[in-house]
Design a protein around this motif. Structure first.
Motif, short mmCIF file in Angstrom:
data_model
loop_
_atom_site.label_atom_id
_atom_site.label_comp_id
_atom_site.label_asym_id
_atom_site.label_seq_id
_atom_site.Cartn_x
_atom_site.Cartn_y
_atom_site.Cartn_z
N GLY A 85 18.63 -5.93 -9.39
CA GLY A 85 18.13 -5.28 -8.19
C GLY A 85 17.38 -4.00 -8.52
N ARG A 86 16.46 -3.62 -7.63
CA ARG A 86 15.60 -2.47 -7.89
C ARG A 86 16.35 -1.14 -7.80
NH1 ARG A 86 12.24 -5.93 -4.75
NH2 ARG A 86 12.93 -4.89 -2.85
N ARG A 87 17.13 -0.96 -6.77
CA ARG A 87 17.78 0.34 -6.53
C ARG A 87 18.71 0.75 -7.67
NH1 ARG A 87 19.68 3.93 -2.46
NH2 ARG A 87 21.85 4.53 -2.80
N PRO A 88 19.69 -0.08 -8.09
CA PRO A 88 20.60 0.39 -9.15
C PRO A 88 19.89 0.65 -10.47
CG PRO A 88 20.97 -1.93 -8.66
CD PRO A 88 20.07 -1.41 -7.60
N GLY A 131 8.78 0.97 -9.34
CA GLY A 131 8.18 1.75 -8.27
C GLY A 131 7.14 0.95 -7.50
N LEU A 132 6.33 0.20 -8.22
CA LEU A 132 5.34 -0.64 -7.54
C LEU A 132 6.02 -1.71 -6.68
CD1 LEU A 132 2.68 -1.17 -10.37
CD2 LEU A 132 2.37 0.08 -8.23
N ALA A 133 7.11 -2.29 -7.19
CA ALA A 133 7.82 -3.31 -6.44
C ALA A 133 8.44 -2.74 -5.17
CB ALA A 133 8.90 -3.95 -7.32
N ILE A 135 7.32 -0.14 -3.48
CA ILE A 135 6.21 0.08 -2.54
C ILE A 135 5.83 -1.22 -1.86
CG2 ILE A 135 3.75 0.62 -2.43
CD1 ILE A 135 4.21 2.79 -4.49
N ALA A 136 5.74 -2.31 -2.64
CA ALA A 136 5.34 -3.59 -2.07
C ALA A 136 6.34 -4.09 -1.04
CB ALA A 136 5.17 -4.62 -3.18
N SER A 137 7.63 -3.78 -1.23
CA SER A 137 8.64 -4.27 -0.30
C SER A 137 8.85 -3.33 0.89
CB SER A 137 9.98 -4.46 -1.02
OG SER A 137 10.48 -3.22 -1.49
N THR A 138 8.41 -2.07 0.78
CA THR A 138 8.65 -1.08 1.83
C THR A 138 7.47 -0.91 2.76
OG1 THR A 138 10.14 0.12 0.34
CG2 THR A 138 9.34 1.31 2.27
N PHE A 139 6.26 -0.92 2.20
CA PHE A 139 5.06 -0.71 3.00
C PHE A 139 4.39 -2.05 3.27
CE2 PHE A 139 5.91 3.19 0.73
CZ PHE A 139 5.67 4.17 1.67
N PRO A 140 4.15 -2.35 4.53
CA PRO A 140 3.56 -3.66 4.86
C PRO A 140 2.16 -3.82 4.27
CG PRO A 140 3.55 -2.20 6.77
CD PRO A 140 4.35 -1.51 5.72
N GLU A 141 1.82 -5.05 3.95
CA GLU A 141 0.51 -5.34 3.36
C GLU A 141 -0.59 -4.92 4.32
OE1 GLU A 141 -1.87 -9.06 1.24
OE2 GLU A 141 0.08 -9.37 2.19
N GLY A 142 -1.63 -4.32 3.78
CA GLY A 142 -2.72 -3.83 4.59
C GLY A 142 -2.95 -2.35 4.37
N PRO A 143 -3.38 -1.62 5.41
CA PRO A 143 -3.72 -0.20 5.23
C PRO A 143 -2.56 0.65 4.72
CG PRO A 143 -4.58 -1.02 7.32
CD PRO A 143 -3.73 -2.11 6.75
N ALA A 144 -1.33 0.40 5.21
CA ALA A 144 -0.21 1.23 4.78
C ALA A 144 0.04 1.09 3.29
CB ALA A 144 1.05 0.85 5.57
#
Length: 467
Positions: A85-88, A131-133, A135-144
């Motif tokens: 998992g990413r967080r731990p 970190g990139l992963a 971002i990809a899971s937190t910010f929706p695809e598109g402008p954000a």
């Protein structure tokens, strides 16, 4: 250097919450620390060598140790994140990074200092792609997501320049501060990350095998290769230690290939090497990054030991090569979209060896205005033109499902180029600066040849009659 793929910033879309801004700055702040680790160490090298009594052949481990830890374990780090998992993984990497920073600042043992650099490289291998992963899971695809990636890329590109200035200032007080200063920054990021990084669970389709043997053989091969180059500079190229290290590196490299061909869930799918654009990007970026760091190694030692520059003056002197990439990071995606990766890569690959060739290396002391500055400006232009284009070409040349694996292979090659070239340049320094700069120029020209191959359109396969 590390740099994620920037995208064109968009202004449309809903405003971000304070938590989203906070998460982004935690991730981007860590990216900045990872990026400045190399430049900070470079400027401090002469002081480290003088304090610990290290010649260049051993001193280079401060730079190459970080690169081997990053590049050798990057693929394994991605596997750890996928399984645990990413967080731990991200939180643990921040804590270990802080501890290694303090240990490196307090030690009087060169071996322990090198070990802490390797550990910090491994931590960067865990946090940079994670970190990139996130971002990809937190910010929706598109402008954000585009805005988030732009900020993340800007911090990564600016980190190298920030490291030059910060290390120049800190080294005046003592080189140990350059190792210690990331510790409190990492602990602050850890405290914020505890609250801001969302909890996650491994995906159902995630691999179930770590492939620790693959990670060990790849990293061992890289370590022994750098050790062989360092031993060649210290003991001679026919010395038993040198030959033994070269042999061990070759055997472990072959063992890694065999493992990856037979294991059920390999770290590296070797069939990706059949993709021409990906392979050219990996080789070209490795040549550009390696030759650049080799040049900075030579200039750091020459400016401080022969021209009398202080660490602060050295950091300022290197800015023309590093700052242009940071200043153009937000627009690099737009530039690549307009001109296409192959042409930008070829232009950048031509600028770098031209800059190396212009550097005069036969005088007792270099003149900054006529010798050093033109070379650094051309190398800075090479990175502006080519570095983002390399990453775009590497990841866009494969299927979407393979882009993460392609990015890992690409970044591994970038770090391998840094490790090998800093070790080889340091090993050859006793033979004369002319020899080292000829090597740096030759590697730059090799990168140009690879880039020119990308301008040749692929040959069409003729159709058979009757089909």
């Amino acid at each position: 250097m590390t740099l994620s793929t920037p995208t064109r910033p968009e202004r449309a879309g809903p405003r971000w919450s304070p938590a989203q801004w906070g998460l982004l700055f935690v991730l981007a702040g860590n990216m900045l620390i990872d990026a400045l680790e190399v430049s900070a160490a470079l400027v401090a090298l002469p002081r480290v060598g003088a304090d610990l009594g290290l010649a260049a052949a051993r001193l280079q481990w401060v730079v190459s140790g970080f690169a081997v830890g990053f590049g050798g374990l990057l693929l394994f780090g991605g596997r750890l994140v996928a399984i645990l998992g990413r967080r731990p993984v991200y939180l643990a990497a921040l804590l270990v990074f802080a501890a290694a920073s303090l240990a490196g600042a307090l030690t009087d043992s060169a071996t322990l200092l090198f070990a802490t650099r390797f550990v910090k490289g491994f931590c960067a291998a865990l946090t940079a792609p994670t970190g990139l992963a996130i971002i990809a899971s937190t910010f929706p695809e598109g402008p954000a997501r585009s805005r988030a990636l732009s900020v993340y890329s800007l911090f990564g590109a600016g980190g190298f320049s920030a490291g030059l200035l910060l290390s120049g200032a800190l080294t005046e007080a003592g080189w140990r501060w350059t190792s210690a200063f990331p510790a409190p920054a990492a602990l602050l990021l850890f405290a914020a990350a505890l609250r801001l990084i969302p909890r996650d669970a491994p995906a159902a389709e995630a691999p179930r095998r770590y492939d620790a043997a693959g990670a060990a053989t790849l990293t061992g091969a890289m370590l022994l290769l750098v050790a062989a180059l360092a031993a060649g500079g210290r003991h001679g190229w026919h010395h038993p230690t040198t030959l033994l290290c070269f042999t061990g590196a070759a055997l472990l490299g072959l063992g890694f290939v065999r493992l990856e061909l037979t294991v059920r869930e390999p770290l590296l799918r070797l069939d990706l090497l059949r993709h021409g654009p990906l392979l050219r990007s990996a080789l070209g970026a490795g040549a550009l990054n390696g030759s650049y760091l080799g040049l900075l190694l030579v200039l750091t030692l020459q400016l401080q030991q022969r021209a009398g520059y202080s660490p602060w003056q050295t950091g300022l002197a290197f800015l023309p090569a590093a700052a242009p990439l940071a200043l153009t990071a937000l627009y690099s995606g737009r530039i690549v979209a307009r001109f296409g990766p192959p042409r930008l890569i070829a232009a950048g690959a031509a600028a770098a060896p031209l800059g190396y060739a212009l550097y005069r290396h036969d005088g007792p002391q270099p003149s900054y205005g006529t010798d050093v500055l033109p070379t650094l400006l051309l190398v800075g232009a090479a990175f502006v033109l080519a570095f983002t284009a390399f990453h775009v070409q590497a990841t866009s040349s494969v299927a979407p499902a393979d882009q993460a694996a392609a990015g890992g292979l690409y970044q591994t090659s970038v770090q391998l180029g840094a490790a090998v070239m800093t070790a080889l340049c340091a090993a050859l320094l006793p033979t004369g600066q002319r020899t080292v700069l000829h090597l740096i120029t030759a590697v730059g020209l090799l990168g140009l040849l690879v880039a020119l191959r990308g301008l040749v359109p692929p040959r069409a396969v003729p159709e058979r009659k009757g089909q």
